[in-house]
Design a protein around this motif. Structure first.
Motif, PDB file in Angstrom:
ATOM      1  N   UNK A 179       7.170  -2.188  -7.251  1.00 51.32           N
ATOM      2  CA  UNK A 179       6.663  -0.881  -6.829  1.00 51.32           C
ATOM      3  C   UNK A 179       6.586   0.100  -7.998  1.00 51.32           C
ATOM      4  N   UNK A 180       7.598   0.062  -8.873  1.00 56.22           N
ATOM      5  CA  UNK A 180       7.582   0.959 -10.037  1.00 56.22           C
ATOM      6  C   UNK A 180       6.324   0.716 -10.871  1.00 56.22           C
ATOM      7  N   UNK A 181       6.015  -0.550 -11.105  1.00 60.51           N
ATOM      8  CA  UNK A 181       4.842  -0.870 -11.915  1.00 60.51           C
ATOM      9  C   UNK A 181       3.546  -0.517 -11.207  1.00 60.51           C
ATOM     10  N   UNK A 182       3.501  -0.743  -9.887  1.00 57.31           N
ATOM     11  CA  UNK A 182       2.279  -0.432  -9.147  1.00 57.31           C
ATOM     12  C   UNK A 182       2.017   1.070  -9.095  1.00 57.31           C
ATOM     13  N   UNK A 183       3.086   1.856  -9.004  1.00 50.29           N
ATOM     14  CA  UNK A 183       2.911   3.308  -8.946  1.00 50.29           C
ATOM     15  C   UNK A 183       2.454   3.871 -10.291  1.00 50.29           C
TER      16      UNK A 183
ATOM     17  N   UNK B 269      15.081   3.842  -1.513  1.00 50.47           N
ATOM     18  CA  UNK B 269      16.146   4.682  -2.069  1.00 50.47           C
ATOM     19  C   UNK B 269      16.322   4.381  -3.557  1.00 50.47           C
ATOM     20  N   UNK B 270      16.181   3.112  -3.925  1.00 50.52           N
ATOM     21  CA  UNK B 270      16.283   2.731  -5.326  1.00 50.52           C
ATOM     22  C   UNK B 270      15.171   3.305  -6.182  1.00 50.52           C
ATOM     23  N   UNK B 271      14.083   3.750  -5.543  1.00 50.62           N
ATOM     24  CA  UNK B 271      12.972   4.371  -6.272  1.00 50.62           C
ATOM     25  C   UNK B 271      13.083   5.893  -6.315  1.00 50.62           C
TER      26      UNK B 271
ATOM     27  N   UNK C 258       0.847  -1.192   0.000  1.00 45.67           N
ATOM     28  CA  UNK C 258       0.000   0.000   0.000  1.00 45.67           C
ATOM     29  C   UNK C 258       0.880   1.238   0.000  1.00 45.67           C
ATOM     30  N   UNK C 259       0.493   2.232  -0.792  1.00 45.60           N
ATOM     31  CA  UNK C 259       1.257   3.471  -0.919  1.00 45.60           C
ATOM     32  C   UNK C 259       0.319   4.654  -0.698  1.00 45.60           C
ATOM     33  N   UNK C 260       0.742   5.556   0.174  1.00 46.73           N
ATOM     34  CA  UNK C 260      -0.006   6.772   0.473  1.00 46.73           C
ATOM     35  C   UNK C 260       0.848   7.960   0.034  1.00 46.73           C
TER      36      UNK C 260
END
Length: 345
Positions: free
Chosen positions: A87-91, A128-130, A23-25
């Motif tokens: 995460x990159x794809x989900x964002x 950090x990688x993102x 989950x990302x807020x």
């Protein structure tokens, strides 16, 4: 609390990397990602095939050259590179561009209670990688307590139980800090396995792993209570013949199968209460236990805790997203810190 509220207010994005869901807020936007922590990869080329819900649907249905992986286990990132790609794809492209415009992007992340330094470092390196220049870590117990509205900053005891997929975290909080806590390696996955093993051994029936949770929720409203039906029809695959078959399963037997792994959770609650100061235990007799996390909705769990502890047990309104909502409230400055000024004289 791991970091100060002032540091968290400077963050732009909050991430809850769970074993079951990510989950990302985003500050000013709210909850933008709520997807399974799953990725499907072509092992011949290394290409990412799918992430999130679509990748989860592929579980057990892929050809040999496609592998479905879970880069997070028990709240700990075990594959940093895959977690970053997921995460990159989900964002998505639009949201990633918006975050890249932030100067010195800061991120906040949940970490399980008593996470070791390697687990904390993995969470930091993933973000950090993102593109995050700084990552603040917050104990999941604190974030979840804030997210479900518990008065964590007050000098009274509040007890919270975070029911995750891989583990259950139990804590007593007071004055914004954890007084005592336990992390039990039993969660929703262990309960799923208990149901699967019961059906396999007692009825020689194989149930697809993706059908276990819907089955439990269906039983919750259709029989996994003392007042419900005595038996329920369940569809699966015969162990011997491999053919589809239906059986009548006694709901009392399923209750018993679920109860077995949960005894470890009860032991954890007992240890937390034994380590807690008597004055705080007296507060808990009235306030009871607040259950959060996706596995808090497992049928019969709240009633079993009431019977075993004699304390009130409550389930949060949105138990599955309490942790990330708590982080979001800290980012948005909705939580006022309790200031304890030293006395003079």
């Amino acid at each position: 609390m791991t970091v100060s509220l002032e540091q968290l207010r400077r963050c732009h994005v909050a991430v809850d990397l769970g074993a079951a869901r990510t989950r990302v807020y985003v500050k000013g936007m709210g909850l933008v990602v709520d997807e399974p922590s799953v990725a499907a990869v072509n092992i011949r080329t290394g290409a990412l095939i799918a992430v999130g819900t679509f990748a989860e649907q592929m579980t057990g249905r892929t050809p040999d050259h496609i592998r479905v992986v879970r880069p997070v286990s028990g709240g700990t990132v075990i594959d940093i590179e895959m977690a970053q790609r997921m995460l990159r794809q989900l964002l998505g492209t639009t949201l990633r561009r918006r975050l890249r415009r932030k100067l010195r992007l800061r991120a906040a992340a949940c970490t399980p209670h008593d996470a070791d330094p390697l687990a904390q470092r993995a969470a930091v390196e993933t973000l950090v990688g993102l593109g995050a220049s700084r990552v603040e870590l917050v104990d999941t117990l604190i974030a979840a307590a804030v997210g479900c509205g518990l008065p964590v900053e007050q000098p009274t005891a509040t007890m919270i139980m975070v029911c995750g997929a891989a583990s259950t975290q139990i804590a007593v909080l007071s004055l914004g800090s954890i007084v005592t806590a336990q992390r039990v390696p039993v969660g929703g996955d262990a309960i799923d396995r208990a149901v699967i093993e019961h059906l396999r051994h007692q009825h020689e029936l194989m149930l697809p792993s993706q059908s276990v949770r819907p089955l439990q929720l269906a039983l919750s409203g259709n029989g996994l209570t003392l007042q419900g039906p005595v038996s329920t029809e369940i569809h699966g695959r015969d162990v011997a013949t491999g053919l589809a078959r239906s059986v009548q399963v006694e709901t009392a037997a399923v209750r018993s199968a679920i109860h077995t792994p949960l005894t470890a959770v009860l032991d954890g609650i007992g240890r937390v209460l034994r380590d807690c100061p008597p004055d705080l235990v007296a507060d808990l007799a009235d306030r009871g236990i607040m259950m959060v996390g996706g596995s808090a909705l497992l049928p019969g769990l709240d009633q079993m805790l009431r019977n075993a502890t004699g304390m009130p047990v409550h389930i949060a309104e949105r138990p599955d997203i309490c942790a990330v909502l708590g982080l979001g409230a800290m980012l948005d400055g909705k939580i006022a810190p309790m200031v304890l000024n030293p006395l003079v004289g």
